[in-house]
Scaffold this motif. Structure first.
Motif, PDB file in Angstrom:
ATOM      1  N   ILE A   1     -10.345   7.777   8.761  1.00 21.84           N
ATOM      2  CA  ILE A   1     -10.735   6.092   9.116  1.00 21.84           C
ATOM      3  C   ILE A   1     -10.235   5.288   8.061  1.00 21.84           C
ATOM      4  CG2 ILE A   1     -12.776   4.719   9.100  1.00 21.84           C
ATOM      5  CD1 ILE A   1     -14.374   6.944  10.186  1.00 21.84           C
ATOM      6  N   VAL A   2     -10.076   5.795   6.870  1.00 22.36           N
ATOM      7  CA  VAL A   2      -9.502   4.787   5.760  1.00 22.36           C
ATOM      8  C   VAL A   2      -8.063   4.925   6.008  1.00 22.36           C
ATOM      9  CG1 VAL A   2      -8.924   4.906   3.105  1.00 22.36           C
ATOM     10  CG2 VAL A   2     -11.278   5.624   4.119  1.00 22.36           C
ATOM     11  N   VAL A   3      -7.417   5.682   6.329  1.00 20.00           N
ATOM     12  CA  VAL A   3      -5.766   5.831   6.613  1.00 20.00           C
ATOM     13  C   VAL A   3      -5.506   4.805   7.787  1.00 20.00           C
ATOM     14  CG1 VAL A   3      -3.805   6.921   7.513  1.00 20.00           C
ATOM     15  CG2 VAL A   3      -5.272   8.064   5.628  1.00 20.00           C
ATOM     16  N   GLY A   4      -6.616   4.924   8.846  1.00 18.41           N
ATOM     17  CA  GLY A   4      -6.384   4.116   9.966  1.00 18.41           C
ATOM     18  C   GLY A   4      -6.780   2.658   9.592  1.00 18.41           C
ATOM     19  N   VAL A   5      -7.766   2.360   8.797  1.00 16.61           N
ATOM     20  CA  VAL A   5      -7.806   0.882   8.402  1.00 16.61           C
ATOM     21  C   VAL A   5      -6.617   0.274   7.523  1.00 16.61           C
ATOM     22  CG1 VAL A   5      -9.383  -0.637   7.073  1.00 16.61           C
ATOM     23  CG2 VAL A   5     -10.354   1.141   8.593  1.00 16.61           C
ATOM     24  N   VAL A   6      -6.177   1.232   6.517  1.00 21.94           N
ATOM     25  CA  VAL A   6      -4.787   0.632   5.929  1.00 21.94           C
ATOM     26  C   VAL A   6      -3.816   0.310   6.687  1.00 21.94           C
ATOM     27  CG1 VAL A   6      -3.282   1.417   3.738  1.00 21.94           C
ATOM     28  CG2 VAL A   6      -5.910   1.848   3.788  1.00 21.94           C
ATOM     29  N   ALA A   7      -3.455   1.259   7.612  1.00 21.67           N
ATOM     30  CA  ALA A   7      -2.229   1.216   8.415  1.00 21.67           C
ATOM     31  C   ALA A   7      -2.535  -0.142   9.353  1.00 21.67           C
ATOM     32  CB  ALA A   7      -2.265   2.636   9.551  1.00 21.67           C
ATOM     33  N   PHE A   8      -3.561  -0.129   9.788  1.00 22.01           N
ATOM     34  CA  PHE A   8      -4.029  -1.519  10.605  1.00 22.01           C
ATOM     35  C   PHE A   8      -3.739  -2.882   9.764  1.00 22.01           C
ATOM     36  CE2 PHE A   8      -6.702  -4.944  12.178  1.00 22.01           C
ATOM     37  CZ  PHE A   8      -6.326  -5.188  13.458  1.00 22.01           C
ATOM     38  N   ILE A   9      -4.130  -2.698   8.597  1.00 23.42           N
ATOM     39  CA  ILE A   9      -4.063  -4.035   7.494  1.00 23.42           C
ATOM     40  C   ILE A   9      -2.435  -4.153   7.372  1.00 23.42           C
ATOM     41  CG2 ILE A   9      -4.441  -4.841   5.191  1.00 23.42           C
ATOM     42  CD1 ILE A   9      -6.960  -3.451   5.138  1.00 23.42           C
ATOM     43  N   TRP A  10      -1.777  -2.896   7.316  1.00 26.33           N
ATOM     44  CA  TRP A  10      -0.373  -3.043   6.907  1.00 26.33           C
ATOM     45  C   TRP A  10       0.499  -3.560   8.230  1.00 26.33           C
ATOM     46  CZ3 TRP A  10       2.118  -1.672   2.278  1.00 26.33           C
ATOM     47  CH2 TRP A  10       3.476  -1.559   2.536  1.00 26.33           C
TER      48      TRP A  10
END
Length: 273
Positions: A11-20
């Motif tokens: 979930i954390v990696v997905g959120v960071v990727a989305f923000i990126w």
């Protein structure tokens, strides 16, 4: 066997990727919207109209294809030259003995702390006297020369863990320094060589200062992007199109080089085993 990662990490990696990815989405949407709509904010969809007008205007008004070709030339030649010369220089400094070896290495490594801005005026004077202003060599020579400071240091550090038994075995078999470098050292050094290639390509592709000063007629994409920006008109739609052209090639090349980098790492591991 490698276990599955916890859900919270995914979930954390997905959120960071989305923000990126949000800025990339914004650039693409801005390039496809009319200038008036994009000026109010690409995320506003009250009147969501799509058009290719910005793409057509950039292609017709600015030498986009020519700038793309100039960027491919400068970045490609500088990257290949650095990937060829750096391992040879690092091999000589690490495995061979010659007069003033340590002194030359210290001078090259210390050039890493030398900012580009310090050498701009002497370089400009030198290129002007030699007639190299608006010549591709005026940027290629600094690209390759300034990269030696960090690239030789990177590859030489890799040679610190290189199995010296292979070098001794090559000498026993009658190989000279060149044969040893070509048949032993070079095939087992793909990992740092491709790492140098990735970093050098990204730097030279996005370089702005040197080509802006030394090139006039044939300009690379970063310089063209700066000209499209304008002094008074923001041109967000045109700038977005130019930004897409400027960034898509490094992304593709990075993905290709990343696979080669992984292959080089496997080769090194296999050689040690």
């Amino acid at each position: 066997m490698i276990g599955r990662a916890p859900k919270w990490i995914v979930i954390v990696v997905g959120v960071v990727a989305f923000i990126w990815v949000i800025p990339i989405i914004g650039i693409v949407v801005t390039s496809l919207r009319p200038a008036g709509s994009s000026a109010l904010g690409w995320w506003r969809f009250e009147h969501f109209d799509l058009t290719l007008d910005a793409w057509i205007r950039v292609w017709d008004k600015y030498p986009l294809a020519q700038s793309l070709w100039v960027t491919v030339q400068t970045a490609g030649i500088a990257t290949l030259a650095t990937m060829i010369l750096t391992p040879a220089a690092a091999y000589a400094f690490h495995f061979l003995k010659f007069p003033l070896r340590r002194t030359l290495l210290i001078l090259i490594i210390n050039a890493f702390v030398l900012p580009q801005q310090v050498v701009i005026i002497p370089l400009f004077t030198l290129w002007r006297d030699m007639g190299l202003i608006d010549n591709i060599l005026s940027v290629l020579i600094p690209y390759v020369g300034l990269s030696f400071a960090w690239s030789i240091f990177l590859v030489k550090n890799f040679f610190e863990d290189f199995p010296y038994e292979l070098i001794e075995a090559a000498k026993v078999d009658g190989c000279g320094p060149l044969s040893t470098f070509r048949h032993i050292v070079l095939p087992n050094s793909l990992s740092p060589i491709f790492a140098v290639g990735i970093l050098q390509f990204l730097w030279t592709w996005n370089a702005l200062l040197l080509p802006m000063l030394f090139l006039r007629s044939n300009i690379p994409l970063p310089v063209l992007l700066a000209r499209i920006s304008g002094s008074y008109d923001t041109n967000w739609d045109l700038r977005s199109v130019a930004a897409i052209f400027t960034t898509i090639m490094p992304l593709v090349v990075f993905l290709v080089f990343q696979r080669q980098f992984a292959a080089g790492s496997k080769t090194k591991t296999g050689a040690k085993e």
